[in-house]
Design an enzyme around this catalytic site. Structure first.
Site, PDB file in Angstrom:
ATOM      1  N   ASP A   1     -21.973 -27.067 -13.541  1.00  0.00           N
ATOM      2  CA  ASP A   1     -22.408 -25.778 -14.057  1.00  0.00           C
ATOM      3  C   ASP A   1     -21.877 -25.696 -15.485  1.00  0.00           C
ATOM      4  OD1 ASP A   1     -22.766 -23.123 -14.820  1.00  0.00           O
ATOM      5  OD2 ASP A   1     -22.319 -22.313 -12.841  1.00  0.00           O
TER       6      ASP A   1
ATOM      7  N   ARG B   1     -10.575 -11.474 -21.520  1.00  0.00           N
ATOM      8  CA  ARG B   1     -11.240 -12.624 -22.131  1.00  0.00           C
ATOM      9  C   ARG B   1     -11.783 -12.236 -23.511  1.00  0.00           C
ATOM     10  NH1 ARG B   1     -15.513 -15.465 -18.260  1.00  0.00           N
ATOM     11  NH2 ARG B   1     -16.632 -13.559 -18.855  1.00  0.00           N
TER      12      ARG B   1
END
Length: 421
Positions: free
Chosen positions: A206, A381
């Site tokens: 992925d 993040r």
């Protein structure tokens, strides 16, 4: 590294050779510090014009004729462009469906190609949705199939030797996120692929948090299969169609488990039996969502024009700058670095941990107009998108983080999640 917080960003932005690309994105509010392009990229200006063409000309005037004139081969034509970002051949990538659907297709196809091998190996750094897909696919594949989830020793990285201990001759498939979603840890694609192939297992990557952020070499590393989304660093738009990759020599051996008319040879003959296309197009299923699919192209074109080597070089410089700022200004306030320190093993976002991470994130967004995102248990993040993120924005975001904690601005927010973070 010692930093002058007042001036360090200015010369870095002045020297940035990718700076002109920022003007090719919609920046509706220049005062908003947007560091969430690792979740949803900004809107390319060219996509606005492309949307008008699609709606007014191709749909409005062209009507059904636009299928033959423009739309029928879009999935593989755009797949060929994305292949250049993947380090793949033009006929090895296809734009179709969502990442989850593509993952399901390729997992089931791989399991059918390894019928005598019961085990699938992944890790606990993988995106949870990928694990849900794996669990669902294995349930359908039969009770003898089982999933092994390798545990990270630090919640951030996974040493190759730890993964190697889980791969054996009964492994059918190894499924990993190349760049992991929480910490931005980057697996060594070549080493992992070689390890799996030594045992005869297939590897499915992925690359959602890698594509468009760093150069990939699927062909060179011998990768078997891959999936990825287009709405992060490719700036394809919310819910934009995803892509899949199947190495050319594997395509005849793998069957699409969700057979549909667009993956059939000569679909407009409307035969009642299914005969798949010979190449990558066999992995199409239903009618492609043309409007959203076509709007992926402008973002891909921008990355191809900029060049992934330059994009990656700026990404490393900006994340190094951010980490140096963390070390000097944020670590004393209790922020931890939850991403690898080695830039070779780090993608294009930096995770900073704090016990009050969720409330800090809310204060940043709702009070100081800085937009990162939050991932449990404590990760804030900060996504760096080199085509439009400036060093000044990175610096301002760090000052905002410092203010939120130093002034306890987070204390007015509840600890509960509320929608998208």
């Amino acid at each position: 590294m010692s930093i002058d917080p007042a001036h360090a960003a200015r010369p870095l932005d002045a020297e940035d050779e990718l700076a002109p690309f920022r003007e090719r994105f919609v920046i509706d509010d220049p005062a908003l510090i947007y560091l969430d392009g690792n979740s949803l990229g900004r809107l390319p200006r060219a996509a606005q014009q492309r949307a008008r063409e699609l709606v007014d000309e191709e749909w409005g005037r062209g009507l059904i004729g636009s299928w033959n004139d423009r739309w029928l081969r879009l999935p593989e034509r755009l797949g060929a462009k994305i292949a250049r970002l993947l380090g793949a051949e033009a006929d090895e990538a296809l734009l179709a469906d969502s990442t989850s659907v593509n993952l399901f297709k390729l997992v089931v196809a791989a399991l059918r190609a390894r019928p005598d091998r019961p085990r699938v190996v992944t890790d606990d750094l993988n995106f949870p949705s990928d694990l849900y897909i794996l669990q669902s696919a294995l349930q359908l594949a039969g009770p003898e199939r089982r999933l092994e989830v390798v545990r990270s020793p630090d919640g951030m990285t996974l040493p190759l030797e730890t993964l190697a201990a889980a791969i054996s001759p009964d492994t059918a498939l190894v499924v990993l996120s190349h760049t992991t979603f929480r910490s931005a840890f980057v697996h060594d694609m070549a080493a992992v692929t070689d390890l799996a192939h030594r045992y005869g297992a297939l590897v499915l990557w992925d690359v959602s948090h890698s594509v468009g952020a760093l150069p990939l070499s699927l062909r060179e590393t011998g990768a078997d299969l891959a999936v990825g989304c287009t709405y992060k660093y490719l700036n394809g738009g919310p819910g934009a169609p995803a892509f899949l990759y199947v190495r050319r020599d594997l395509q005849p051996a793998l069957q699409n488990p969700i057979a549909g008319w667009f993956g059939r040879e000569d679909p407009f003959r409307f035969a009642l039996d299914y005969q798949p296309e010979a190449g990558i197009r066999r992995f199409l299923t239903g009618t492609p969502p043309i409007l959203s699919l076509a709007l992926v192209e402008p973002g891909v074109d921008l990355l191809l024009e900029a060049g992934l080597d330059r994009v990656r070089a700026k990404s490393v410089r900006q994340t190094e700058y951010l980490i140096a700022l963390w070390e000097e200004l944020l670590a004393p306030l209790g922020f931890t670095l939850n991403s690898p320190r080695d830039p070779a093993r780090r993608g294009s976002h930096v995770s900073l941990g704090h016990p009050e991470g969720l409330r800090i994130n809310r204060a940043l967004v709702e009070r100081l107009r800085v937009v990162p995102d939050f991932r449990a248990p404590d990760n804030i993040r900060l996504g760096v998108c080199p085509l439009y993120t400036t060093y000044a924005e990175v610096l301002q975001a760090v000052h905002a983080l410092r203010a939120v904690v130093a002034d306890r601005l987070y204390a007015e927010y509840p600890r509960e999640h509320s929608g998208v973070t």
